[in-house]
Design a protein around this motif. Structure first.
Motif, PDB file in Angstrom:
ATOM      1  N   LEU A 162     -22.068  65.924  58.286  1.00 55.81           N
ATOM      2  CA  LEU A 162     -22.369  64.425  57.622  1.00 55.81           C
ATOM      3  C   LEU A 162     -21.132  63.698  57.298  1.00 55.81           C
ATOM      4  O   LEU A 162     -21.074  62.474  57.470  1.00 55.81           O
ATOM      5  CB  LEU A 162     -23.040  64.787  56.259  1.00 55.81           C
ATOM      6  CG  LEU A 162     -24.539  65.342  56.208  1.00 55.81           C
ATOM      7  CD1 LEU A 162     -25.081  65.908  54.853  1.00 55.81           C
ATOM      8  CD2 LEU A 162     -25.658  64.479  56.734  1.00 55.81           C
ATOM      9  N   LEU A 163     -19.982  64.127  57.050  1.00 59.71           N
ATOM     10  CA  LEU A 163     -18.780  63.501  57.271  1.00 59.71           C
ATOM     11  C   LEU A 163     -18.726  62.791  58.389  1.00 59.71           C
ATOM     12  O   LEU A 163     -18.038  61.803  58.565  1.00 59.71           O
ATOM     13  CB  LEU A 163     -17.676  64.374  56.630  1.00 59.71           C
ATOM     14  CG  LEU A 163     -16.419  63.560  56.300  1.00 59.71           C
ATOM     15  CD1 LEU A 163     -16.776  62.611  55.211  1.00 59.71           C
ATOM     16  CD2 LEU A 163     -15.338  64.449  55.811  1.00 59.71           C
ATOM     17  N   ILE A 164     -18.797  63.524  59.737  1.00 61.98           N
ATOM     18  CA  ILE A 164     -18.523  62.835  60.899  1.00 61.98           C
ATOM     19  C   ILE A 164     -19.449  61.779  61.119  1.00 61.98           C
ATOM     20  O   ILE A 164     -19.171  60.691  61.729  1.00 61.98           O
ATOM     21  CB  ILE A 164     -18.876  64.159  61.892  1.00 61.98           C
ATOM     22  CG1 ILE A 164     -17.654  65.128  61.996  1.00 61.98           C
ATOM     23  CG2 ILE A 164     -18.815  63.702  63.337  1.00 61.98           C
ATOM     24  CD1 ILE A 164     -17.861  66.190  62.656  1.00 61.98           C
ATOM     25  N   TYR A 216     -24.326  61.225  52.670  1.00 62.39           N
ATOM     26  CA  TYR A 216     -23.307  62.099  52.385  1.00 62.39           C
ATOM     27  C   TYR A 216     -23.030  62.385  50.744  1.00 62.39           C
ATOM     28  O   TYR A 216     -22.803  63.709  50.283  1.00 62.39           O
ATOM     29  CB  TYR A 216     -21.913  61.754  52.937  1.00 62.39           C
ATOM     30  CG  TYR A 216     -20.665  62.601  52.649  1.00 62.39           C
ATOM     31  CD1 TYR A 216     -20.729  63.917  53.326  1.00 62.39           C
ATOM     32  CD2 TYR A 216     -19.818  62.076  51.656  1.00 62.39           C
ATOM     33  CE1 TYR A 216     -19.485  64.674  53.239  1.00 62.39           C
ATOM     34  CE2 TYR A 216     -18.610  62.958  51.677  1.00 62.39           C
ATOM     35  CZ  TYR A 216     -18.539  64.260  52.224  1.00 62.39           C
ATOM     36  OH  TYR A 216     -17.135  65.119  51.934  1.00 62.39           O
ATOM     37  N   GLY A 217     -23.154  61.431  50.154  1.00 65.63           N
ATOM     38  CA  GLY A 217     -22.806  61.322  48.591  1.00 65.63           C
ATOM     39  C   GLY A 217     -24.304  62.114  48.063  1.00 65.63           C
ATOM     40  O   GLY A 217     -23.714  62.902  46.961  1.00 65.63           O
ATOM     41  N   LEU A 218     -25.301  62.105  48.460  1.00 64.08           N
ATOM     42  CA  LEU A 218     -26.528  62.954  47.796  1.00 64.08           C
ATOM     43  C   LEU A 218     -26.206  64.347  48.144  1.00 64.08           C
ATOM     44  O   LEU A 218     -26.530  65.235  47.050  1.00 64.08           O
ATOM     45  CB  LEU A 218     -27.872  62.097  48.237  1.00 64.08           C
ATOM     46  CG  LEU A 218     -28.179  60.934  47.810  1.00 64.08           C
ATOM     47  CD1 LEU A 218     -29.359  60.206  48.294  1.00 64.08           C
ATOM     48  CD2 LEU A 218     -28.347  61.033  46.114  1.00 64.08           C
ATOM     49  N   TYR A 237     -29.435  59.656  65.051  1.00 67.33           N
ATOM     50  CA  TYR A 237     -30.390  60.250  64.264  1.00 67.33           C
ATOM     51  C   TYR A 237     -30.309  61.898  64.113  1.00 67.33           C
ATOM     52  O   TYR A 237     -30.843  62.441  63.285  1.00 67.33           O
ATOM     53  CB  TYR A 237     -31.820  60.085  65.195  1.00 67.33           C
ATOM     54  CG  TYR A 237     -32.589  58.732  65.387  1.00 67.33           C
ATOM     55  CD1 TYR A 237     -31.883  57.598  64.554  1.00 67.33           C
ATOM     56  CD2 TYR A 237     -33.170  58.648  66.432  1.00 67.33           C
ATOM     57  CE1 TYR A 237     -32.576  56.364  64.663  1.00 67.33           C
ATOM     58  CE2 TYR A 237     -33.739  56.961  66.466  1.00 67.33           C
ATOM     59  CZ  TYR A 237     -33.474  56.135  65.700  1.00 67.33           C
ATOM     60  OH  TYR A 237     -33.745  54.949  65.883  1.00 67.33           O
ATOM     61  N   TYR A 238     -29.452  62.291  65.187  1.00 68.39           N
ATOM     62  CA  TYR A 238     -29.356  63.740  65.088  1.00 68.39           C
ATOM     63  C   TYR A 238     -27.940  64.297  65.079  1.00 68.39           C
ATOM     64  O   TYR A 238     -27.750  65.658  65.348  1.00 68.39           O
ATOM     65  CB  TYR A 238     -30.005  64.363  66.562  1.00 68.39           C
ATOM     66  CG  TYR A 238     -31.363  64.223  66.752  1.00 68.39           C
ATOM     67  CD1 TYR A 238     -32.311  64.897  65.830  1.00 68.39           C
ATOM     68  CD2 TYR A 238     -31.981  63.385  67.750  1.00 68.39           C
ATOM     69  CE1 TYR A 238     -33.564  65.060  66.006  1.00 68.39           C
ATOM     70  CE2 TYR A 238     -33.517  63.318  67.847  1.00 68.39           C
ATOM     71  CZ  TYR A 238     -34.178  64.095  67.057  1.00 68.39           C
ATOM     72  OH  TYR A 238     -35.550  64.004  67.233  1.00 68.39           O
ATOM     73  N   SER A 239     -26.992  63.331  64.850  1.00 64.56           N
ATOM     74  CA  SER A 239     -25.670  64.010  64.713  1.00 64.56           C
ATOM     75  C   SER A 239     -25.291  64.873  63.725  1.00 64.56           C
ATOM     76  O   SER A 239     -24.553  66.006  64.100  1.00 64.56           O
ATOM     77  CB  SER A 239     -24.260  62.855  64.434  1.00 64.56           C
ATOM     78  OG  SER A 239     -24.825  62.113  63.271  1.00 64.56           O
ATOM     79  N   SER A 240     -26.013  65.024  62.662  1.00 63.78           N
ATOM     80  CA  SER A 240     -25.850  66.274  61.855  1.00 63.78           C
ATOM     81  C   SER A 240     -26.476  67.311  62.276  1.00 63.78           C
ATOM     82  O   SER A 240     -25.537  68.571  62.316  1.00 63.78           O
ATOM     83  CB  SER A 240     -26.821  65.870  60.411  1.00 63.78           C
ATOM     84  OG  SER A 240     -26.758  67.316  59.558  1.00 63.78           O
TER      85      SER A 240
END
Length: 472
Positions: free
Chosen positions: A308-310, A168-170, A291-294
């Motif tokens: 990504l935050l989720i 998330y940071g990157l 692996y796939y939540s994004s």
């Protein structure tokens, strides 16, 4: 044979030894951190990888799942390697594989090159998945073994959480997209390269821990075993303890796969139970989230940065659930926790399946109504919590405990290999399954969660409070 301690109340002087055991168990569990980090880091990078190499869902699914083929191979060979060269040297080998994989995967020429380096990292994951619980089980006093064994799962979930936080940071530093450039490379490349740092830490820590006393006794290094036992178990009749362990090992030989067979020539029931635990742990679909939540949340209309935050928040819930498991596993027992988790997962997965049935469109037209979208997010978090406080911890603890001494490392390798193959099946199939029916996919995972209840009730034996020498 000594009786197992069931009351984890420390006696005077035991705190020092317990503190040392916690340290070496935590150092070994650092392999679990890399296991979690390497497994889940692809979640943030997958969108960037897909766009960078212009590949479809099948190739993306293979690149993500390729690590799991390496994991199955690594888990398969880890037990025999550990029995030949020792637990500590195997940890160092895993650290080297993680370093090499992080560099190679972060600088790939094409999607197949990336998949190759993912396989190398998978070898490290598979080795770490076997060696950490085996080592911790062998150095931990029986009364604290469940809690210390849980460090493996805590390290895994911390690795998952840190990888999502770094991702998330990157991504934010690159303008909210993993395919954007950052410091001369794409952001997703930095996500994969970042694994090198914890891999080097793991290798350094592995060089500081003592060898397993059971391995030392098995290789006639009694003096070293005596020194380790004094440090980890305190002032006691160490010679009697060595004699007890040697008595168990006396009739043993270096295990081969024939040792997993009973008198009838069939695989031992306890091995099948270990395989069953491993397969159910994966077939409830937990790694689809990691692996796939994004991609999952983007497929229902949530933008990449928010998805990504989720992922970060679900990883945080994963940590909370794991802490709960660590606090209660030695009091409640392994089976009750597994049953509670199975019921909670079945209900929350069913709720998620219902919510996803309202999703429509794809790509830029993807949409889910606000109420159902909120329900899906809440259900996913509840599902992760119930997994983390039960099957996430219970399976690894039990795999380190449930097998007889003479086949422990080998049987653990077989069970862990089955787990990685099951993981590969779920990971490889999800992109295509979600295109068929996202809701239907979650119905299938819910059915496996429900089916795990009778499996635990009728097939699984409680291992709480028993000495490893009592497992037969």
């Amino acid at each position: 044979m000594s009786s197992a301690r069931t009351d984890p109340v420390m006696v005077p002087g035991e705190e020092t030894h317990f503190g040392y055991v916690v340290f070496i168990a935590a150092a070994a569990a650092m392999g679990g951190f890399l296991f979690g980090y390497d497994s889940a880091v692809i979640n943030g990078a997958v969108t960037g990888i897909q766009k960078h190499f212009a590949v479809g869902s099948s190739q993306t699914g293979f690149a993500v799942a390729a690590a799991l083929l390496g994991s199955a191979a690594g888990a398969w060979m880890a037990g025999q390697l550990a029995d030949r060269i020792g637990r500590v040297k195997v940890m160092v080998l895993a650290a080297i594989l993680f370093v090499v994989s992080g560099i190679g995967a972060g600088l790939p020429f094409n999607i197949w090159d990336l998949a190759f380096w993912r396989v190398i990292g998978g070898l490290g994951i598979g080795i770490a998945s076997v060696i950490a619980p085996a080592y911790i089980a062998e150095v931990a006093p029986p009364a604290y073994r469940g809690r210390l064994g849980s460090l493996q799962q805590m390290a895994i979930v911390l690795g998952i959480f840190i990888s999502q936080l770094v991702n998330y940071g990157l991504a934010q530093a690159a303008g909210g997209r993993s395919e954007n450039h950052l410091w001369g490379l794409n952001a997703w490349q930095w996500m994969l390269l970042a694994e090198v740092v914890p891999a080097l830490v793991y290798g350094s820590l592995a060089l500081t821990v003592p060898e397993s006393p059971r391995f030392l006794i098995a290789t006639d290094q009694d003096q070293r075993a005596r020194e380790v036992l004094l440090k980890v178990e305190g002032e006691q009749d160490v010679d009697a303890r060595i004699a007890e362990i040697r008595a168990v090992l006396a009739a043993d030989h270096r295990p081969g796969f024939r040792d997993l067979l009973g008198p009838s020539g069939r695989v031992l029931a306890v091995v099948w139970v270990g395989i069953g635990l491993s397969v159910f742990q994966q077939f409830v679909g937990i790694n689809v989230i990691f692996y796939y939540s994004s991609l999952l949340w983007q497929s229902v209309g949530i933008n990449e940065a928010s998805s990504l935050l989720i992922s970060v928040s679900t990883s945080l819930v994963n940590i909370v659930g794991t802490v709960v498991a660590i606090l209660v596993i030695d009091r409640v027992g392994r089976k009750p926790l597994a049953l509670i988790g199975s019921a909670g997962m079945a209900i929350s997965l069913g709720l998620a399946a219902w919510a996803f049935s309202y999703a429509s469109g794809s790509g830029s037209t993807a949409h889910i109504p606000k109420a159902e979208g909120t329900t899906a997010i809440v259900a996913a978090h509840v599902y992760v919590f119930f997994f983390a406080m039960s099957w996430g911890v219970v399976v690894w603890v039990m795999l380190g405990e449930m097998f007889p001494n003479k086949i422990r490392a080998l049987a653990l390798s077989v069970a862990a290999s089955a787990q990685w193959l099951a993981n590969f099946t779920i990971t490889q199939s999800f992109p295509s399954m979600s295109r068929w029916s996202l809701s239907g996919s979650y119905v299938i995972y819910a059915c496996f969660a429900a089916a795990s209840i009778p499996f635990v009730v009728f097939a699984v034996r409680e291992t709480k409070g028993k000495a490893l020498e009592q497992m037969g």
